[in-house]
Design a protein around this motif. Structure first.
Motif, PDB file in Angstrom:
ATOM      1  N   ILE A 184       0.821  -1.216   0.061  1.00 26.14           N
ATOM      2  CA  ILE A 184      -0.055   0.054  -0.064  1.00 26.14           C
ATOM      3  C   ILE A 184       1.012   1.225  -0.077  1.00 26.14           C
ATOM      4  CG2 ILE A 184      -1.639   1.350   1.351  1.00 26.14           C
ATOM      5  CD1 ILE A 184      -2.667  -1.585   2.613  1.00 26.14           C
ATOM      6  N   GLN A 185       0.616   2.137  -0.816  1.00 28.93           N
ATOM      7  CA  GLN A 185       1.275   3.271  -0.848  1.00 28.93           C
ATOM      8  C   GLN A 185       0.558   4.748  -1.340  1.00 28.93           C
ATOM      9  OE1 GLN A 185       4.533   3.528  -0.296  1.00 28.93           O
ATOM     10  NE2 GLN A 185       5.032   1.274  -0.480  1.00 28.93           N
ATOM     11  N   ASP A 186       0.996   5.676  -0.669  1.00 23.89           N
ATOM     12  CA  ASP A 186       0.398   6.880  -1.177  1.00 23.89           C
ATOM     13  C   ASP A 186       1.566   7.764  -1.679  1.00 23.89           C
ATOM     14  OD1 ASP A 186       1.797   7.862   1.012  1.00 23.89           O
ATOM     15  OD2 ASP A 186      -0.130   8.079   2.305  1.00 23.89           O
ATOM     16  N   LEU A 187       1.513   9.284  -1.746  1.00 21.76           N
ATOM     17  CA  LEU A 187       2.570  10.032  -2.404  1.00 21.76           C
ATOM     18  C   LEU A 187       3.668  10.293  -1.277  1.00 21.76           C
ATOM     19  CD1 LEU A 187       0.464  12.610  -4.364  1.00 21.76           C
ATOM     20  CD2 LEU A 187       1.466  10.577  -5.206  1.00 21.76           C
ATOM     21  N   GLY A 188       3.701   9.483  -0.321  1.00 22.62           N
ATOM     22  CA  GLY A 188       4.852   9.790   0.540  1.00 22.62           C
ATOM     23  C   GLY A 188       4.746  10.291   1.686  1.00 22.62           C
ATOM     24  N   ARG A 189       5.704  10.020   2.465  1.00 24.32           N
ATOM     25  CA  ARG A 189       5.817  10.498   3.979  1.00 24.32           C
ATOM     26  C   ARG A 189       6.773  11.642   4.014  1.00 24.32           C
ATOM     27  NH1 ARG A 189       5.980   5.761   5.547  1.00 24.32           N
ATOM     28  NH2 ARG A 189       3.832   5.821   6.374  1.00 24.32           N
ATOM     29  N   HIS A 190       6.186  12.779   3.868  1.00 19.60           N
ATOM     30  CA  HIS A 190       6.907  14.069   3.929  1.00 19.60           C
ATOM     31  C   HIS A 190       7.098  14.713   5.218  1.00 19.60           C
ATOM     32  CE1 HIS A 190       7.210  13.780  -0.547  1.00 19.60           C
ATOM     33  NE2 HIS A 190       5.640  13.644  -0.367  1.00 19.60           N
ATOM     34  N   GLY A 191       8.480  15.342   5.223  1.00 22.85           N
ATOM     35  CA  GLY A 191       8.502  16.086   6.625  1.00 22.85           C
ATOM     36  C   GLY A 191       9.356  15.143   7.688  1.00 22.85           C
ATOM     37  N   ALA A 192       9.546  13.921   7.497  1.00 27.13           N
ATOM     38  CA  ALA A 192      10.048  13.156   8.530  1.00 27.13           C
ATOM     39  C   ALA A 192      11.416  12.529   8.180  1.00 27.13           C
ATOM     40  CB  ALA A 192       9.113  11.808   8.686  1.00 27.13           C
ATOM     41  N   ARG A 193      12.132  12.985   7.257  1.00 25.92           N
ATOM     42  CA  ARG A 193      13.476  12.446   6.917  1.00 25.92           C
ATOM     43  C   ARG A 193      14.366  13.034   7.980  1.00 25.92           C
ATOM     44  NH1 ARG A 193      14.077  10.849   1.854  1.00 25.92           N
ATOM     45  NH2 ARG A 193      16.352  10.800   1.874  1.00 25.92           N
ATOM     46  N   ARG A 194      14.124  14.298   8.654  1.00 23.12           N
ATOM     47  CA  ARG A 194      15.070  14.815   9.831  1.00 23.12           C
ATOM     48  C   ARG A 194      15.313  13.620  10.834  1.00 23.12           C
ATOM     49  NH1 ARG A 194      10.515  17.672   9.842  1.00 23.12           N
ATOM     50  NH2 ARG A 194       9.357  17.915  12.113  1.00 23.12           N
ATOM     51  N   PHE A 195      14.096  12.759  10.932  1.00 28.17           N
ATOM     52  CA  PHE A 195      14.178  11.783  11.905  1.00 28.17           C
ATOM     53  C   PHE A 195      14.713  10.447  11.392  1.00 28.17           C
ATOM     54  CE2 PHE A 195      10.351  14.190  12.885  1.00 28.17           C
ATOM     55  CZ  PHE A 195      10.745  14.953  13.862  1.00 28.17           C
ATOM     56  N   GLY A 196      15.357  10.488  10.189  1.00 28.35           N
ATOM     57  CA  GLY A 196      15.702   9.308   9.506  1.00 28.35           C
ATOM     58  C   GLY A 196      14.812   8.229   8.890  1.00 28.35           C
ATOM     59  N   VAL A 197      13.614   9.018   8.602  1.00 25.70           N
ATOM     60  CA  VAL A 197      12.534   8.111   8.060  1.00 25.70           C
ATOM     61  C   VAL A 197      12.337   8.238   6.640  1.00 25.70           C
ATOM     62  CG1 VAL A 197      10.059   7.425   7.997  1.00 25.70           C
ATOM     63  CG2 VAL A 197      11.333   7.990  10.308  1.00 25.70           C
ATOM     64  N   SER A 198      12.743   7.380   5.795  1.00 24.09           N
ATOM     65  CA  SER A 198      12.451   7.820   4.383  1.00 24.09           C
ATOM     66  C   SER A 198      11.152   8.173   3.934  1.00 24.09           C
ATOM     67  CB  SER A 198      13.079   6.624   3.570  1.00 24.09           C
ATOM     68  OG  SER A 198      12.122   5.310   3.980  1.00 24.09           O
ATOM     69  N   THR A 199      10.993   8.704   2.880  1.00 31.00           N
ATOM     70  CA  THR A 199       9.726   9.274   2.247  1.00 31.00           C
ATOM     71  C   THR A 199       8.714   8.060   1.767  1.00 31.00           C
ATOM     72  OG1 THR A 199      10.800  11.218   1.213  1.00 31.00           O
ATOM     73  CG2 THR A 199       8.713  10.691   0.313  1.00 31.00           C
ATOM     74  N   SER A 200       9.326   7.053   1.329  1.00 31.13           N
ATOM     75  CA  SER A 200       8.539   6.026   0.567  1.00 31.13           C
ATOM     76  C   SER A 200       7.580   6.467  -0.464  1.00 31.13           C
ATOM     77  CB  SER A 200       7.660   5.206   1.760  1.00 31.13           C
ATOM     78  OG  SER A 200       8.770   4.424   2.664  1.00 31.13           O
ATOM     79  N   GLY A 201       6.368   5.900  -0.526  1.00 31.75           N
ATOM     80  CA  GLY A 201       5.388   6.446  -1.486  1.00 31.75           C
ATOM     81  C   GLY A 201       5.497   5.918  -3.003  1.00 31.75           C
TER      82      GLY A 201
END
Length: 325
Positions: free
Chosen positions: A13-30
């Motif tokens: 399952i994907q949407d357009l991504g997880r934005h704003g969390a890269r500073r926590f080491g979490v990739s965007t995915s999407g």
């Protein structure tokens, strides 16, 4: 609800991504092909970022628990609903109990199945996208398996609504985009921070080589074969932030293009960066495909998004009109 009947591996399952969390080491995915996902949602009247299923291994089968509008976009594939053919880049209505079967694509790598109301799994850090390495998002943070029951939003079918139409895919509708069946996919890039660390001979090799996407590629990155880019002397670098599209060169010399599930930081020299307007095209390139790089300026990279945005805007306007008939 939909029930997954067959899902070989790596379908999520994907949407357009997880934005704003890269500073926590979490990739965007999407979605690897965000244009296809947004187009499927536009056909159905969903928000562009509604979650769908990214299908990259086949055959994929599901059963509808209730009457539901759905759309199939992305790779050119053969599908059937209750035994009848469903065209690619098409939306349709499924009745309760209907089975949708999606076969391996003729061209392209990923099919996107979207549903009226979108897939209704919880948001994690602002996104429903599956983060496989982190084990969260999507359905329990994992790939889809036979027997899974996936909730979707409730959108009643209007008596005047229409869900039996399609659109031209972007590689046909957007002027200047190379055909999907071209032997070598030409990808536009800009030079990146460490480009000048490489000799003129290595720079020339980067532009002239027809690179092959290795079978060791995945949503995290595309490994390229066909040549080796080496530095005249070893260089120690601090880790730095990276994003999807960055072309890094590890010590072995074979470039890696960071993709949707890329790490948030890395220390390899950066040779180039794929422009945003071409990331969706790269996301449809299967292992074994040949690609070549063309350099563009920053101004041209920004301008290249205008035809993509226009395509999606016109698609949504046209779909809204069709559904109102």
């Amino acid at each position: 609800m939909i029930e997954i009947l067959a899902s070989p591996a790596f379908n999520t399952i994907q949407d357009l991504g997880r934005h704003g969390a890269r500073r926590f080491g979490v990739s965007t995915s999407g979605a690897m092909d965000p244009v296809a996902l947004a187009a499927g949602n536009a056909l159905l009247g969903n928000d562009d970022g509604a979650a769908g299923i990214e299908i990259q291994t086949f055959p994929f089968r599901l059963r509808f628990a209730a009457g539901t509008a759905f759309a199939l976009t992305g790779a050119d594939q053969e599908s059937t609903l209750a035994g009848s053919t469903v065209r690619p880049w098409w939306c349709a209505w499924a009745n309760a109990g209907d089975i949708l079967t999606i076969a391996a694509p003729r061209r392209g790598a990923r099919v996107y199945a979207t549903f009226g109301g979108g897939i209704d799994v919880p948001r994690v850090l602002g996104s429903r996208s599956t983060h496989l390495r982190g084990g969260f998002g999507g359905l329990e943070g994992r790939t889809l398996q036979a027997g899974d029951v996936v909730p979707i939003g409730s959108v009643p079918r209007s008596t005047n609504g229409r869900f039996d139409f399609g659109v031209a895919p972007p590689d046909v509708a957007i002027a200047g985009v190379a055909p999907a069946d071209a032997r070598v996919l030409r990808i536009r890039v800009m030079r990146a921070g460490e480009y000048d660390l490489f000799s003129e001979a290595m720079q020339a090799k980067f532009w002239s080589t027809q690179w092959k996407i290795s079978a060791r590629s995945d949503r995290g990155g595309y490994r390229l074969t066909g040549g080796k880019l080496t530095l005249d002397a070893p260089v120690e670098m601090r880790s730095h932030g990276v994003v999807a599209g960055v072309v890094q060169v590890p010590p072995a010399g074979e470039p890696i293009i960071q993709m949707s599930d890329a790490n948030t930081a890395g220390g390899y020299p950066k040779m180039a960066a794929v422009i945003q307007a071409d990331l969706w095209r790269l996301g449809q390139a299967a292992p074994g495909s040949l690609i070549a790089f063309s350099e563009v300026s920053y101004e041209n990279a920004v301008a290249a998004m205008a035809p993509v945005n226009d395509y999606l805007a016109k698609l949504r306007a046209t779909a809204d009109l069709y559904r109102a008939l």
